[in-house]
Design an enzyme around this catalytic site. Structure first.
Site, PDB file in Angstrom:
ATOM      1  N   SER A 174     -38.953 -16.821   0.977  1.00 50.31           N
ATOM      2  CA  SER A 174     -39.805 -15.636   1.633  1.00 50.31           C
ATOM      3  C   SER A 174     -39.369 -14.130   1.173  1.00 50.31           C
ATOM      4  O   SER A 174     -38.137 -13.888   1.197  1.00 50.31           O
ATOM      5  CB  SER A 174     -40.016 -15.917   2.836  1.00 50.31           C
ATOM      6  N   TYR A 220     -37.286 -16.689  11.984  1.00 49.71           N
ATOM      7  CA  TYR A 220     -37.815 -17.087  10.281  1.00 49.71           C
ATOM      8  C   TYR A 220     -37.084 -16.443   9.453  1.00 49.71           C
ATOM      9  O   TYR A 220     -36.600 -16.897   8.424  1.00 49.71           O
ATOM     10  CB  TYR A 220     -39.361 -16.440  10.481  1.00 49.71           C
TER      11      TYR A 220
END
Ligand SMILES: NC(=O)c1ccc[n+]([C@@H]2O[C@H](COP(=O)([O-])OP(=O)(O)OC[C@H]3O[C@@H](n4cnc5c(N)ncnc54)[C@H](OP(=O)(O)O)[C@@H]3O)[C@@H](O)[C@H]2O)c1
Length: 246
Positions: free
Chosen positions: A140, A153
């Protein structure tokens, strides 16, 4: 026409995994699809097969190492090889740390990080034996920068890029002909925001995505280009952002 490859995708029941499965099936590849929601996997396989493509599924929970081994076995029993393994299953329940959402933290570590290791565990020995293969690991943009609410995350996704790079170096040194690609999408229109448990954060992310996010097929297109490179060349990292994302 490119060679037909056997491609395993985790987290194939929606979003980026689903879009990648659809695109790669159209390109004549054979898909082996894993996720927990059987109905969604069955619908996707039907769609691919009805369009003249080839796909099978295995109900898979990437947090369970035996379940991931079964996904690899499905691919081997069905097609006898694994050319590409895409570690894509993931979730992003952002929240400020003070909210103490320990369950969310643990789920992210289990799915985003441990799930990737389980995929490597299941597929790497097979690729070593074949003397060829490719891992596509979905990281990501959050692997490259952290923002408030996204600490855990980002930690899991930075972990995915580090594991990917270590794997790349190890396999290059071993001369195993195994390629490693970490892909880092930015805002992409999928179900990812639906699973944010903190309501304020969920609304904020959903709003930002509604304004900015690109279709999941854009990420699939980038993945396809990494798969299509000649075997002597590996695209190791890809960052894909909506042009308008700051
Ligand atoms: N959308 C974005 O803006 C964005 C940006 C950067 C990175 N990413 C990354 O892209 C990947 C795909 O996410 P997405 O955006 O496509 O979201 P999504 O639509 O919510 O898809 C997530 C997928 O992961 C699967 N999954 C979740 N837990 C699982 C488990 N324990 N075992 C197996 N599969 C599991 C889900 O299937 P089941 O629920 O059926 O198991 C689903 O297929 C994730 O790694 C995510 O972090 C997304």
């Amino acid at each position: 026409m490119v060679d037909s490859k056997v491609i395993v995708i985790t987290g194939a029941s929606s979003g980026i995994g689903e879009a990648t499965a659809l695109r790669l099936a159209k390109a004549n590849h054979k898909l082996v699809l894993g996720a927990r929601r059987e109905e969604r996997l069955q619908e996707l396989v039907d769609k691919i097969v009805n369009a003249g493509g080839e796909a099978v599924y295995e109900i898979t929970d990437v947090t369970d190492i035996h379940s991931v081994e079964q996904l690899a076995e499905k691919a081997m029993n069905q097609y006898g090889r694994i050319d590409v393994w895409m570690n894509n299953a993931g979730l992003m329940p952002h929240s400020p740390l003070i909210q103490d959402r320990v369950e969310d933290w643990n789920r992210m570590i289990d799915v985003n990080l441990r799930g990737v290791l389980h995929g490597i565990h299941a597929a790497l020995p097979i690729m070593r034996e074949q003397k060829s293969g490719q891992f596509i690991n979905t990281a990501s943009v959050a692997a490259h920068a952290v923002h408030a609410g996204g600490g855990v995350y980002s930690a899991t996704k930075a972990g995915v890029t580090m594991i990917s790079e270590a794997l790349r170096q190890e396999e290059a040194a071993a001369g195993s002909n195994i390629r490693v690609t970490a892909i880092s999408p930015a805002a992409t229109a999928t179900e990812i925001a639906d699973h944010i448990t903190d309501e304020a954060t969920r609304e904020r992310v959903a709003k930002a995505h509604a304004k900015l996010a690109v279709p999941a097929d854009r990420i699939a297109e980038a993945i396809e280009s990494a798969i299509n490179m000649p075997a002597d060349t590996a695209i190791n990292e890809i960052i894909v952002r909506p042009t308008a994302q700051a």
